[in-house]
Design a protein around this motif. Sequence first.
Motif, PDB file in Angstrom:
ATOM      1  N   ALA A  41       1.593  18.414  13.467  1.00 41.32           N
ATOM      2  CA  ALA A  41       0.524  17.374  12.590  1.00 41.32           C
ATOM      3  C   ALA A  41       0.568  16.164  12.323  1.00 41.32           C
ATOM      4  CB  ALA A  41      -0.312  18.494  11.675  1.00 41.32           C
ATOM      5  N   LEU A  42      -0.225  15.561  11.923  1.00 41.29           N
ATOM      6  CA  LEU A  42       0.044  14.272  11.154  1.00 41.29           C
ATOM      7  C   LEU A  42       0.087  14.586   9.590  1.00 41.29           C
ATOM      8  CD1 LEU A  42       0.093  10.968  11.276  1.00 41.29           C
ATOM      9  CD2 LEU A  42      -2.307  11.098  11.009  1.00 41.29           C
ATOM     10  N   TYR A  43       0.774  14.180   8.917  1.00 44.73           N
ATOM     11  CA  TYR A  43       0.885  14.307   7.473  1.00 44.73           C
ATOM     12  C   TYR A  43       0.749  13.124   6.688  1.00 44.73           C
ATOM     13  CZ  TYR A  43       2.421  19.232   8.404  1.00 44.73           C
ATOM     14  OH  TYR A  43       2.360  20.426   8.882  1.00 44.73           O
ATOM     15  N   LEU A  44      -0.335  13.092   5.867  1.00 44.66           N
ATOM     16  CA  LEU A  44      -0.945  12.019   5.232  1.00 44.66           C
ATOM     17  C   LEU A  44      -0.292  11.943   3.579  1.00 44.66           C
ATOM     18  CD1 LEU A  44      -4.378  11.841   6.815  1.00 44.66           C
ATOM     19  CD2 LEU A  44      -2.512  10.100   7.145  1.00 44.66           C
ATOM     20  N   CYS A  45      -0.024  11.026   3.242  1.00 47.16           N
ATOM     21  CA  CYS A  45       0.153  10.924   1.816  1.00 47.16           C
ATOM     22  C   CYS A  45      -0.859   9.851   1.154  1.00 47.16           C
ATOM     23  CB  CYS A  45       1.556  10.254   1.314  1.00 47.16           C
ATOM     24  SG  CYS A  45       1.720  10.052  -0.085  1.00 47.16           S
ATOM     25  N   ALA A  46      -1.571  10.317   0.139  1.00 51.43           N
ATOM     26  CA  ALA A  46      -2.443   9.338  -0.650  1.00 51.43           C
ATOM     27  C   ALA A  46      -2.105   9.170  -1.986  1.00 51.43           C
ATOM     28  CB  ALA A  46      -4.011  10.011  -0.245  1.00 51.43           C
ATOM     29  N   GLY A 100       0.846  -1.061  -0.164  1.00 55.92           N
ATOM     30  CA  GLY A 100       0.139  -0.142   0.043  1.00 55.92           C
ATOM     31  C   GLY A 100       0.906   1.226  -0.048  1.00 55.92           C
ATOM     32  N   VAL A 101       0.300   2.413   0.348  1.00 58.22           N
ATOM     33  CA  VAL A 101       1.053   3.388   0.405  1.00 58.22           C
ATOM     34  C   VAL A 101       1.977   3.694   1.790  1.00 58.22           C
ATOM     35  CG1 VAL A 101       0.866   6.058   1.153  1.00 58.22           C
ATOM     36  CG2 VAL A 101      -0.838   4.718  -0.666  1.00 58.22           C
ATOM     37  N   THR A 102       3.193   3.822   1.460  1.00 58.72           N
ATOM     38  CA  THR A 102       4.059   4.013   2.589  1.00 58.72           C
ATOM     39  C   THR A 102       4.748   5.263   2.748  1.00 58.72           C
ATOM     40  OG1 THR A 102       6.043   3.294   1.190  1.00 58.72           O
ATOM     41  CG2 THR A 102       4.652   1.354   2.160  1.00 58.72           C
ATOM     42  N   GLN A 103       5.004   5.507   4.195  1.00 54.62           N
ATOM     43  CA  GLN A 103       5.544   7.059   4.447  1.00 54.62           C
ATOM     44  C   GLN A 103       6.712   6.753   5.596  1.00 54.62           C
ATOM     45  OE1 GLN A 103       1.052   8.959   4.900  1.00 54.62           O
ATOM     46  NE2 GLN A 103       2.839  10.261   4.990  1.00 54.62           N
ATOM     47  N   SER A 104       7.484   7.490   5.336  1.00 52.50           N
ATOM     48  CA  SER A 104       8.818   7.661   6.297  1.00 52.50           C
ATOM     49  C   SER A 104       9.112   9.129   6.427  1.00 52.50           C
ATOM     50  CB  SER A 104       9.589   6.812   5.599  1.00 52.50           C
ATOM     51  OG  SER A 104      10.315   7.509   4.660  1.00 52.50           O
ATOM     52  N   PRO A 105       9.466   9.466   7.580  1.00 49.12           N
ATOM     53  CA  PRO A 105       9.672   8.612   9.036  1.00 49.12           C
ATOM     54  C   PRO A 105       8.177   8.644   9.475  1.00 49.12           C
ATOM     55  CG  PRO A 105      10.325  10.619   9.472  1.00 49.12           C
ATOM     56  CD  PRO A 105      10.120  10.816   7.873  1.00 49.12           C
ATOM     57  N   HIS A 141      -6.117   6.345  -1.425  1.00 52.33           N
ATOM     58  CA  HIS A 141      -5.570   5.373  -0.451  1.00 52.33           C
ATOM     59  C   HIS A 141      -4.684   5.971   0.038  1.00 52.33           C
ATOM     60  CE1 HIS A 141      -7.043   1.650  -2.753  1.00 52.33           C
ATOM     61  NE2 HIS A 141      -7.326   2.553  -3.548  1.00 52.33           N
ATOM     62  N   PHE A 142      -4.343   5.854   1.748  1.00 55.09           N
ATOM     63  CA  PHE A 142      -3.730   6.713   2.627  1.00 55.09           C
ATOM     64  C   PHE A 142      -2.725   5.816   2.981  1.00 55.09           C
ATOM     65  CE2 PHE A 142      -5.633  10.812   3.216  1.00 55.09           C
ATOM     66  CZ  PHE A 142      -6.888  10.736   2.715  1.00 55.09           C
ATOM     67  N   GLY A 143      -1.581   6.601   3.098  1.00 54.58           N
ATOM     68  CA  GLY A 143      -0.693   5.765   4.187  1.00 54.58           C
ATOM     69  C   GLY A 143      -0.678   6.206   5.659  1.00 54.58           C
ATOM     70  N   ASN A 144      -0.091   5.493   6.498  1.00 55.39           N
ATOM     71  CA  ASN A 144      -0.636   5.758   7.996  1.00 55.39           C
ATOM     72  C   ASN A 144       0.351   7.113   8.489  1.00 55.39           C
ATOM     73  OD1 ASN A 144      -1.868   3.343   8.313  1.00 55.39           O
ATOM     74  ND2 ASN A 144      -0.072   2.317   8.764  1.00 55.39           N
ATOM     75  N   GLY A 145       0.669   7.940   7.743  1.00 57.29           N
ATOM     76  CA  GLY A 145       1.203   9.354   7.972  1.00 57.29           C
ATOM     77  C   GLY A 145       2.324   9.493   8.702  1.00 57.29           C
ATOM     78  N   THR A 146       2.972  10.471   8.807  1.00 53.03           N
ATOM     79  CA  THR A 146       4.006  11.200   9.422  1.00 53.03           C
ATOM     80  C   THR A 146       3.778  11.933  10.573  1.00 53.03           C
ATOM     81  OG1 THR A 146       5.792  10.609   7.790  1.00 53.03           O
ATOM     82  CG2 THR A 146       6.501  12.187   9.578  1.00 53.03           C
ATOM     83  N   ARG A 147       3.693  11.749  11.869  1.00 50.08           N
ATOM     84  CA  ARG A 147       3.466  12.652  12.959  1.00 50.08           C
ATOM     85  C   ARG A 147       4.714  13.669  13.347  1.00 50.08           C
ATOM     86  NH1 ARG A 147      -0.816  14.349  15.046  1.00 50.08           N
ATOM     87  NH2 ARG A 147      -1.620  11.944  15.360  1.00 50.08           N
ATOM     88  N   LEU A 148       4.271  14.867  13.020  1.00 51.46           N
ATOM     89  CA  LEU A 148       5.510  15.919  13.099  1.00 51.46           C
ATOM     90  C   LEU A 148       5.271  16.665  14.402  1.00 51.46           C
ATOM     91  CD1 LEU A 148       7.844  17.570  11.988  1.00 51.46           C
ATOM     92  CD2 LEU A 148       6.125  18.982  10.865  1.00 51.46           C
TER      93      LEU A 148
END
Lengths: 115, 109
Positions: free
Chosen positions: A87-92, A3-8, A105-112
């Motif tokens: 905030a939580l930054y979401l990639c879709a 699925g969508v992957t986000q880092s960090p 389709h969203f990733g689980n986000g990066t909490r900044l």
Amino acid sequence: DAGVTQSPTHLIKTRGQQVTLRCSPKSGHDTVSWYQQALGQGPQFIFQYYEEEERQRGNFPDRFSGHQFPNYSSELNVNALLLGDSALYLCASSTWAGMHNSPLHFGNGTRLTVT
Amino acid sequence: QQQVKQSPQSLIVQKGGISIINCAYENTAFDYFPWYQQFPGKGPALLIAIRPDVSEKKEGRFTISFNKSAKQFSLHIMDSQPGDSATYFCAALRQNFVFGPGTRLSVLP
């Protein structure tokens, strides 16, 4: 099928610093959108990338910039960080051809967290 | 005109009950209306979606009712379960997705 992957997943920065967040879209998707989700709020649209170009932009200052690479992955850059950028930054991801009849389709986000 | 309003802000339902979440919009150019479910620490996940030429869509325990003339749509969760406890977002699409502020659902065992 990844699925969508986000880092960090989490990031702590100081006011005034710069940050880069990364996203790999779902296999078969060619369009990446970025959203900011403040605590207790719905996601707010930042911008969308397709064919390595910014196609749409929400109501965010130009401190927020992005990039899309030939493999469809994307980066979100935020300069001169403010406390309010926490905030939580979401990639879709999605397909450009299916923009009006298919969901994001969203990733689980990066909490900044900006201190 | 880009705003999507959502109510209630929070909802508590007993196990087996019906959960109902409502959304309203102003922009008649919106042409796709999904609902997303979000658990803590996770990104939103698509639950069910509808287009404005359909008045109702059902998938398992989840139903969307759509009233085009009133510019309103709602999510019904039948036989609500504790595992349904999450935050639910309605959204609307024109050129990009506009999300409602969310409803925090708690289903009591």
